[in-house]
Design an enzyme around this catalytic site. Structure first.
Site, PDB file in Angstrom:
ATOM      1  N   ASN A 139      -5.004   7.001  -1.861  1.00  0.00           N
ATOM      2  CA  ASN A 139      -4.227   7.839  -1.386  1.00  0.00           C
ATOM      3  C   ASN A 139      -3.787   9.265  -1.120  1.00  0.00           C
ATOM      4  O   ASN A 139      -3.266   9.645  -0.385  1.00  0.00           O
ATOM      5  CB  ASN A 139      -3.186   6.758  -0.124  1.00  0.00           C
ATOM      6  CG  ASN A 139      -3.617   5.497   0.117  1.00  0.00           C
ATOM      7  OD1 ASN A 139      -4.837   5.480   0.741  1.00  0.00           O
ATOM      8  ND2 ASN A 139      -3.152   3.912   0.325  1.00  0.00           N
ATOM      9  N   HIS A 159      -3.198  -3.548  -5.856  1.00  0.00           N
ATOM     10  CA  HIS A 159      -3.081  -2.870  -4.780  1.00  0.00           C
ATOM     11  C   HIS A 159      -5.240  -3.306  -4.195  1.00  0.00           C
ATOM     12  O   HIS A 159      -5.413  -1.946  -4.777  1.00  0.00           O
ATOM     13  CB  HIS A 159      -2.815  -1.385  -4.477  1.00  0.00           C
ATOM     14  CG  HIS A 159      -3.110  -0.629  -2.937  1.00  0.00           C
ATOM     15  ND1 HIS A 159      -3.217   0.484  -2.823  1.00  0.00           N
ATOM     16  CD2 HIS A 159      -3.005  -1.005  -1.688  1.00  0.00           C
ATOM     17  CE1 HIS A 159      -3.261   1.006  -1.754  1.00  0.00           C
ATOM     18  NE2 HIS A 159      -3.449  -0.212  -1.026  1.00  0.00           N
ATOM     19  N   GLU A 209      -5.967  -1.240  -7.530  1.00  0.00           N
ATOM     20  CA  GLU A 209      -4.824  -0.042  -8.321  1.00  0.00           C
ATOM     21  C   GLU A 209      -4.162  -1.256  -8.732  1.00  0.00           C
ATOM     22  O   GLU A 209      -3.455  -2.213  -8.103  1.00  0.00           O
ATOM     23  CB  GLU A 209      -4.672   0.410  -7.338  1.00  0.00           C
ATOM     24  CG  GLU A 209      -5.265   1.438  -6.818  1.00  0.00           C
ATOM     25  CD  GLU A 209      -4.740   2.405  -5.693  1.00  0.00           C
ATOM     26  OE1 GLU A 209      -5.353   4.034  -5.820  1.00  0.00           O
ATOM     27  OE2 GLU A 209      -3.667   2.629  -4.711  1.00  0.00           O
ATOM     28  N   SER A 221       0.915  -0.571  -0.421  1.00  0.00           N
ATOM     29  CA  SER A 221      -0.104   0.185  -0.046  1.00  0.00           C
ATOM     30  C   SER A 221       0.883   0.929   0.369  1.00  0.00           C
ATOM     31  O   SER A 221      -0.091   2.187  -0.385  1.00  0.00           O
ATOM     32  CB  SER A 221      -0.576   0.202   1.283  1.00  0.00           C
ATOM     33  OG  SER A 221      -0.626  -0.419   2.270  1.00  0.00           O
TER      34      SER A 221
HETATM   35  N1  LIG Z   1      -4.659  -4.505   5.931  1.00  0.00           N
HETATM   36  C1  LIG Z   1      -4.877  -3.817   4.944  1.00  0.00           C
HETATM   37  O1  LIG Z   1      -6.098  -2.273   5.084  1.00  0.00           O
HETATM   38  C2  LIG Z   1      -4.459  -3.680   3.741  1.00  0.00           C
HETATM   39  C3  LIG Z   1      -4.458  -2.833   2.571  1.00  0.00           C
HETATM   40  C4  LIG Z   1      -3.723  -2.650   1.357  1.00  0.00           C
HETATM   41  C5  LIG Z   1      -3.155  -3.237   1.951  1.00  0.00           C
HETATM   42  N2  LIG Z   1      -2.052  -3.749   2.724  1.00  0.00           N
HETATM   43  C6  LIG Z   1      -0.911  -4.772   2.418  1.00  0.00           C
HETATM   44  O2  LIG Z   1      -1.096  -6.083   2.503  1.00  0.00           O
HETATM   45  C7  LIG Z   1      -0.038  -6.720   3.239  1.00  0.00           C
HETATM   46  C8  LIG Z   1      -0.428  -7.534   3.988  1.00  0.00           C
HETATM   47  O3  LIG Z   1      -1.812  -7.250   5.078  1.00  0.00           O
HETATM   48  P1  LIG Z   1      -2.722  -7.587   5.925  1.00  0.00           P
HETATM   49  O4  LIG Z   1      -3.222  -6.713   6.695  1.00  0.00           O
HETATM   50  O5  LIG Z   1      -2.806  -8.594   5.005  1.00  0.00           O
HETATM   51  O6  LIG Z   1      -1.237  -8.237   7.126  1.00  0.00           O
HETATM   52  P2  LIG Z   1      -1.356  -9.736   8.007  1.00  0.00           P
HETATM   53  O7  LIG Z   1      -0.898  -9.489   9.188  1.00  0.00           O
HETATM   54  O8  LIG Z   1      -2.874  -9.467   8.048  1.00  0.00           O
HETATM   55  O9  LIG Z   1      -1.024 -11.188   6.967  1.00  0.00           O
HETATM   56  C9  LIG Z   1       0.403 -10.732   6.420  1.00  0.00           C
HETATM   57  C10 LIG Z   1       0.465 -12.016   6.128  1.00  0.00           C
HETATM   58  O10 LIG Z   1       1.402 -13.053   5.790  1.00  0.00           O
HETATM   59  C11 LIG Z   1       2.225 -13.889   6.943  1.00  0.00           C
HETATM   60  N3  LIG Z   1       3.651 -13.405   5.876  1.00  0.00           N
HETATM   61  C12 LIG Z   1       4.458 -12.983   6.635  1.00  0.00           C
HETATM   62  N4  LIG Z   1       5.481 -13.026   6.032  1.00  0.00           N
HETATM   63  C13 LIG Z   1       6.170 -13.676   5.342  1.00  0.00           C
HETATM   64  C14 LIG Z   1       6.875 -13.729   4.593  1.00  0.00           C
HETATM   65  N5  LIG Z   1       7.876 -13.614   4.164  1.00  0.00           N
HETATM   66  N6  LIG Z   1       6.369 -15.117   3.481  1.00  0.00           N
HETATM   67  C15 LIG Z   1       4.872 -15.967   3.566  1.00  0.00           C
HETATM   68  N7  LIG Z   1       4.398 -15.642   4.395  1.00  0.00           N
HETATM   69  C16 LIG Z   1       4.416 -13.725   5.209  1.00  0.00           C
HETATM   70  C17 LIG Z   1       1.254 -13.434   7.963  1.00  0.00           C
HETATM   71  O11 LIG Z   1       2.342 -15.040   8.631  1.00  0.00           O
HETATM   72  C18 LIG Z   1       0.634 -13.147   7.386  1.00  0.00           C
HETATM   73  O12 LIG Z   1      -0.510 -13.971   7.778  1.00  0.00           O
HETATM   74  C19 LIG Z   1       1.373  -5.340   3.186  1.00  0.00           C
HETATM   75  O13 LIG Z   1       1.691  -4.585   2.491  1.00  0.00           O
HETATM   76  C20 LIG Z   1       0.635  -4.083   3.112  1.00  0.00           C
HETATM   77  O14 LIG Z   1       0.304  -3.038   3.650  1.00  0.00           O
HETATM   78  C21 LIG Z   1      -3.017  -3.856   3.403  1.00  0.00           C
END
Ligand SMILES: NC(=O)c1ccc[n+]([C@@H]2O[C@H](COP(=O)([O-])OP(=O)(O)OC[C@H]3O[C@@H](n4cnc5c(N)ncnc54)[C@H](O)[C@@H]3O)[C@@H](O)[C@H]2O)c1
Length: 504
Positions: free
Chosen positions: A191, A141, A153, A120
């Site tokens: 954003n 995204h 996106e 993001s």
């Molecule tokens: N939460 C939001 O609102 C949101 C919105 C858009 C984008 N994002 C992006 O999405 C991504 C994930 O966010 P999230 O909220 O789902 O996080 P999350 O913590 O819920 O999930 C991340 C997952 O990735 C796993 N993980 C971590 N490192 C890893 C690795 N090296 N290899 C394999 N698995 C791994 C973790 O165990 C976890 O299950 C981030 O880049 C975040 O910036 C999040």
């Protein structure tokens, strides 16, 4: 057939789980990998429950659920993603960890597999730069929660090959999302476009002390039609999330004054006033939800003659009708008589500038914001040194029919005019920078931020010339380059074109 038939998802937490759901519902086979042992199987189980719930509500057939479940395969290692034609990464938001993951992926997938990151805030180009074939890497995204936020996106990095974003966009349509195609730039579309709402609100409240945060929220909800005011939104998002994003955007755009953060958010973050999740942000949050702050009390005042001037004849008519309905006498003539309350409806200018422009006494003058209509809430302001009896009279007059009135200190563009103009200007400049097309900017903001309209369409509904006038007045008073109009806006305003007009 979906655009991609076998999709890998790496990191199946909050976002990855939703992405898996979309890909499977589109008809792709999905391989799930998570670094946490048991994480992939847990995601498969969660999705099973989700789909069973949809079937119970009649939103999916039993056959579709069975087929979707059969498409999921939890992976024991990254090597199980070998046969994928698309891999979407949704792991921790850390550039180095993402780069290592992409390098590891390249070692297992075929040469034509597309690699996408759900980052993001990181640079897609910087993630891709670690790869042997950066041309196959793009940003993808999604928004939280993925199944409900039907926008994604699709981001072209500096070296992404032509055609990649088109395929990712087509895949988005397969699962019913609106793809937004944009170039890699800080904040992408949503954003970036969302910066103006909070920063201009903070400018009004903190930098100018013109209104309280609750009054800013009310004005933007009732006048401009936003679902939540900027301070309510900050409470919902939580300051530990939004404050660092604001700082980072400002740094990434090398100090662009339009994105200048306010010291207030850092202070409140330090104080633990995070918002809804902490029980206390700008508002207190309890079991009954957000606290309700009382409206400003309505003073009592006897009718007195009212002299009205407005930059637009329709606004004058509307104000005169309200005055007459309240039973107060309307006086006309080139100059207001000595005892009259002077009511003006400026565009962009503050009450002080309105008094100066009309050559009328400032101490009896009250300005009212008529740009968004006067039906739901009326925002009024007076110049410094105004006679309180006249300000209170105006407050009583405009509240006489029960419409809520918000009194603020003198402010160029009141609240709603300046916040909306700021949002329109930022979106115009995004179009100017070719970050995305006007239609994509508008749809991204409507779907990603829930604004009542896309910012460019909003600007067109108001009129590009009026937006330009508001910005000019703000710039004149403050000298702050944050209000400089985008060339996109300026040209369309002077040519009488819509802000949504793309260039040939
Ligand atoms: N939460 C939001 O609102 C949101 C919105 C858009 C984008 N994002 C992006 O999405 C991504 C994930 O966010 P999230 O909220 O789902 O996080 P999350 O913590 O819920 O999930 C991340 C997952 O990735 C796993 N993980 C971590 N490192 C890893 C690795 N090296 N290899 C394999 N698995 C791994 C973790 O165990 C976890 O299950 C981030 O880049 C975040 O910036 C999040």
């Amino acid at each position: 057939m979906p655009q991609f038939s076998k999709v890998g998802v790496v990191g199946v937490g909050a976002m990855g789980g939703g992405i898996v759901q979309m890909a499977a519902q589109a008809g792709a086979d999905v391989v799930l990998f998570d670094a946490r042992p048991g994480g992939a199987q847990a995601a498969v189980d969660r999705l099973g429950t989700t789909w069973d719930g949809l079937a119970a509500k009649g939103r999916m057939t039993a056959e579709a659920v069975a087929a979707a479940k059969a498409r999921l395969t939890p992976a024991a290692s990254l090597a199980d993603l070998a046969g994928c034609d698309l891999v979407i990464e949704a792991i921790v938001e850390d550039l180095e960890v993402k780069r290592q993951t992409f390098v590891a992926l390249e070692a297992v997938v075929g040469p034509d597999c597309v690699l996408a990151s759900n980052t993001s805030s990181l640079s897609v180009t910087a993630i891709a730069a670690a790869c042997a074939r950066p041309e196959r890497v793009a940003g993808y995204h999604f928004f939280n929660p993925v199944p409900l936020m039907k926008v994604v996106e699709v981001i072209d990095g500096a070296r992404t090959a032509p055609g990649i974003s088109g395929r990712l966009a087509a895949f988005a349509r397969d699962y019913g999302h609106r793809p937004i195609t944009c170039i890699d730039s800080p904040g992408f579309v949503v954003n970036h476009a969302g910066r103006g709402f909070g920063t201009e609100a903070l400018q009004i409240v903190v930098a100018e002390g013109a209104a309280s945060y609750a009054d800013v929220d009310r004005a933007l909800r009732d006048q401009a039609g936003f679902r939540l005011g900027p301070f309510e939104l900050l409470d919902l998002t939580a300051l530990d999330v939004s404050q660092p994003v604001g700082e980072s955007m400002y740094r990434q755009f090398y100090g662009e004054p339009r994105f200048r953060p306010s010291w207030l958010l850092k202070q409140r973050l330090d104080a633990g006033l995070l918002g809804r999740k902490a029980g206390r942000g700008f508002y207190a949050h309890g079991p009954e939800g957000q606290e309700k702050l009382p409206e400003q009390p309505v003073p009592k005042a006897d009718p007195r003659p009212v002299w009205v001037a407005a930059v637009e004849p329709a606004w004058r008519d509307e104000i005169v009708a309200i005055v007459k309905a309240a039973g107060w006498p309307v006086v006309s003539g080139p100059q207001p008589p000595d005892d009259a309350l002077i009511v003006v409806a400026p565009l962009g200018h503050d009450a002080t500038a309105a008094a100066e422009g009309l050559q009328v006494p400032a101490n009896r003058l009250v300005a009212i914001d008529a740009l968004f209509g006067l039906g739901k809430r009326r925002v009024i302001m007076a110049p410094p040194g105004a006679d309180p009896a006249f300000v209170e009279a105006a407050h009583a007059l405009f509240a006489a029919d029960g419409t809520p009135v918000t009194r603020i200190h003198d402010s160029a563009g009141f609240i709603a005019q300046r916040v909306v103009a700021t949002i329109v200007n930022i979106a115009s400049d995004m179009a100017q920078q070719r970050i995305a097309s006007p239609a994509d900017i508008d749809d991204a903001v409507r779907l990603g931020l829930g604004y009542p309209q896309g910012p460019l369409a909003f600007g067109d509904a108001i009129g590009a010339d009026r937006i330009a006038a508001i910005l000019a007045a703000l710039g004149n008073l403050s000298g702050d380059p944050r209000y400089r109009p985008s060339p996109w806006l300026r040209r369309r305003a002077s040519l009488g074109l819509k802000l949504t007009t793309a260039e040939a």
